[in-house]
Design an enzyme around this catalytic site. Structure first.
Site, mmCIF file in Angstrom:
data_model
loop_
_atom_site.group_PDB
_atom_site.id
_atom_site.type_symbol
_atom_site.label_atom_id
_atom_site.label_comp_id
_atom_site.label_asym_id
_atom_site.label_seq_id
_atom_site.Cartn_x
_atom_site.Cartn_y
_atom_site.Cartn_z
ATOM 1 N N SER A 15 38.592 39.004 36.164
ATOM 2 C CA SER A 15 39.093 37.583 35.782
ATOM 3 C C SER A 15 37.768 36.720 35.190
ATOM 4 O O SER A 15 36.761 36.580 36.172
ATOM 5 C CB SER A 15 39.780 36.926 36.668
ATOM 6 N N HIS A 38 40.483 40.082 31.995
ATOM 7 C CA HIS A 38 41.598 39.208 32.467
ATOM 8 C C HIS A 38 41.359 37.910 32.246
ATOM 9 O O HIS A 38 40.386 37.146 32.419
ATOM 10 C CB HIS A 38 41.969 39.366 34.072
ATOM 11 N N ASP A 40 42.666 34.154 32.233
ATOM 12 C CA ASP A 40 43.639 33.124 32.883
ATOM 13 C C ASP A 40 43.777 31.949 32.166
ATOM 14 O O ASP A 40 43.103 31.005 31.821
ATOM 15 C CB ASP A 40 43.064 32.799 34.301
ATOM 16 N N MET A 42 45.670 28.429 31.656
ATOM 17 C CA MET A 42 46.502 27.513 32.547
ATOM 18 C C MET A 42 46.521 26.285 31.937
ATOM 19 O O MET A 42 45.577 25.661 31.226
ATOM 20 C CB MET A 42 45.637 27.283 33.962
ATOM 21 N N HIS A 71 46.875 36.445 31.087
ATOM 22 C CA HIS A 71 47.832 35.921 32.268
ATOM 23 C C HIS A 71 48.169 34.517 31.851
ATOM 24 O O HIS A 71 47.276 33.748 32.107
ATOM 25 C CB HIS A 71 46.987 36.289 33.421
ATOM 26 N N MET A 73 49.724 31.225 32.780
ATOM 27 C CA MET A 73 50.229 30.287 33.713
ATOM 28 C C MET A 73 50.427 28.990 33.066
ATOM 29 O O MET A 73 49.666 28.019 33.241
ATOM 30 C CB MET A 73 49.170 30.154 35.060
ATOM 31 N N MET A 142 51.426 38.082 42.200
ATOM 32 C CA MET A 142 50.387 37.172 42.742
ATOM 33 C C MET A 142 50.176 37.256 44.207
ATOM 34 O O MET A 142 51.260 37.243 44.889
ATOM 35 C CB MET A 142 50.715 35.567 42.223
ATOM 36 N N ASP A 180 47.043 40.379 41.687
ATOM 37 C CA ASP A 180 46.038 39.193 41.019
ATOM 38 C C ASP A 180 45.983 38.125 42.126
ATOM 39 O O ASP A 180 46.936 37.505 42.631
ATOM 40 C CB ASP A 180 46.591 38.674 39.960
HETATM 41 C C1 DX5 Z 1 44.760 32.568 40.173
HETATM 42 C C2 DX5 Z 1 44.076 33.641 38.831
HETATM 43 C C3 DX5 Z 1 43.658 34.694 39.159
HETATM 44 C C4 DX5 Z 1 42.056 34.461 39.760
HETATM 45 C C5 DX5 Z 1 41.589 35.523 40.464
HETATM 46 O O1 DX5 Z 1 45.503 31.955 39.438
HETATM 47 O O2 DX5 Z 1 45.455 34.128 38.449
HETATM 48 O O3 DX5 Z 1 43.323 35.925 38.056
HETATM 49 O O4 DX5 Z 1 41.068 34.312 38.892
HETATM 50 O O5 DX5 Z 1 40.532 35.291 40.935
HETATM 51 P P1 DX5 Z 1 40.168 35.716 42.629
HETATM 52 O O6 DX5 Z 1 39.709 36.982 42.524
HETATM 53 O O7 DX5 Z 1 38.699 34.945 42.779
HETATM 54 O O8 DX5 Z 1 40.916 35.450 43.465
HETATM 55 ZN ZN ZN Z 2 45.140 35.722 36.773
#
Ligand code: DX5
Ligand code: ZN
Length: 228
Positions: A15, A38, A40, A42, A71, A73, A142, A180
């Site tokens: 990620s 990956h 993220d 958001m 991903h 969110m 998650m 994740d």
């Molecule tokens: C959290 C994300 C993850 C996060 C994982 O909301 O969806 O992908 O980046 O990071 P680590 O591996 O540091 O928990």
């Molecule tokens: Zn993620």
């Protein structure tokens, strides 16, 4: 429907949430052994944090040949997720807590050539989604509350990973089970033993002195623990 062989086994998806956002292209170049990158996304609405959106994903697509695992969110993925598939993201995952019409959205994503993933937060059960499996390519479990990297792994999700794997086995399709949040050398074996086969790791990879070596270490540990 997917673009991948029937069974590709254990995969690692670093990620970039834990990478340096001022030089994402160079950061991705530090993990050439990654199976996916990956991303993220958001929106500061579905989760209390804001990261990157479609313009950055479009730029990343031009900066790497490693496929992007987006991903989302975000609220209203029904409206926004197809744009990521259209841009060329090879996997697009939306949240069960946010989607309005998951079957329609999954079919739209697949029609655009992407793999379709369904994500559930730690407090959301996975078994109510069993009927959706024919339209999905991946279940994302998650293992932290979404929103931030670097949080501790929640062991309470291990039984849900096993439930997801059982659901997939009963269905019989080749659907990946992704975990994740908080995945590291300390936790990946438990996840693999429970049945996960795609592992997202942010801080574990990008805070390592040699991120690519960490990708390989995590993959080897997961393979050994999964009994593959
Ligand atoms: C959290 C994300 C993850 C996060 C994982 O909301 O969806 O992908 O980046 O990071 P680590 O591996 O540091 O928990
Ligand atoms: Zn993620």
């Amino acid at each position: 429907m997917g673009r991948y062989p029937a069974h590709v086994g254990i995969q690692i998806s670093p990620s970039i949430l834990s990478a340096n956002f001022a030089r994402l292209g160079e950061e991705i170049a530090r993990v050439p052994d990654a199976d996916w990158i990956h991303v993220d996304v958001m929106d500061n609405h579905f989760v209390p944090n804001l990261t990157v959106g479609l313009p950055v994903v479009e730029s990343l697509l031009g900066a790497t040949s490693i496929p992007l695992d987006c991903h989302l969110m975000i609220t209203d993925p029904d409206r926004w997720a197809p744009g990521y598939a259209e841009a060329g993201a090879r996997s697009v995952t939306f949240h069960a807590e946010a989607v309005h019409a998951p079957v329609r959205l999954a079919r739209t994503l697949r029609g655009l050539g992407a793999r379709a993933g369904l994500a559930v937060n730690p407090a959301t059960p996975i078994t109510p989604y069993a009927d959706l499996l024919p339209d999905l390519d991946m279940l994302l479990i998650m293992s932290v509350e979404p929103g931030f990297g670097g949080q501790p792994f929640l062991d309470m999700v291990l039984p849900k990973i096993a439930e997801a794997r059982d659901m997939v086995r009963r269905y019989g399709g080749d659907i990946w089970v992704q975990v994740d949040g908080g995945v590291s050398e300390a936790t990946i074996e438990r996840c693999a033993a429970a049945g996960a086969d795609v592992f997202v790791a942010g801080s574990a990879v990008f805070s390592a002195a040699d991120p690519d070596r960490m990708v390989r270490t995590l993959r080897e540990m997961a393979i050994a623990a999964s009994g593959e």
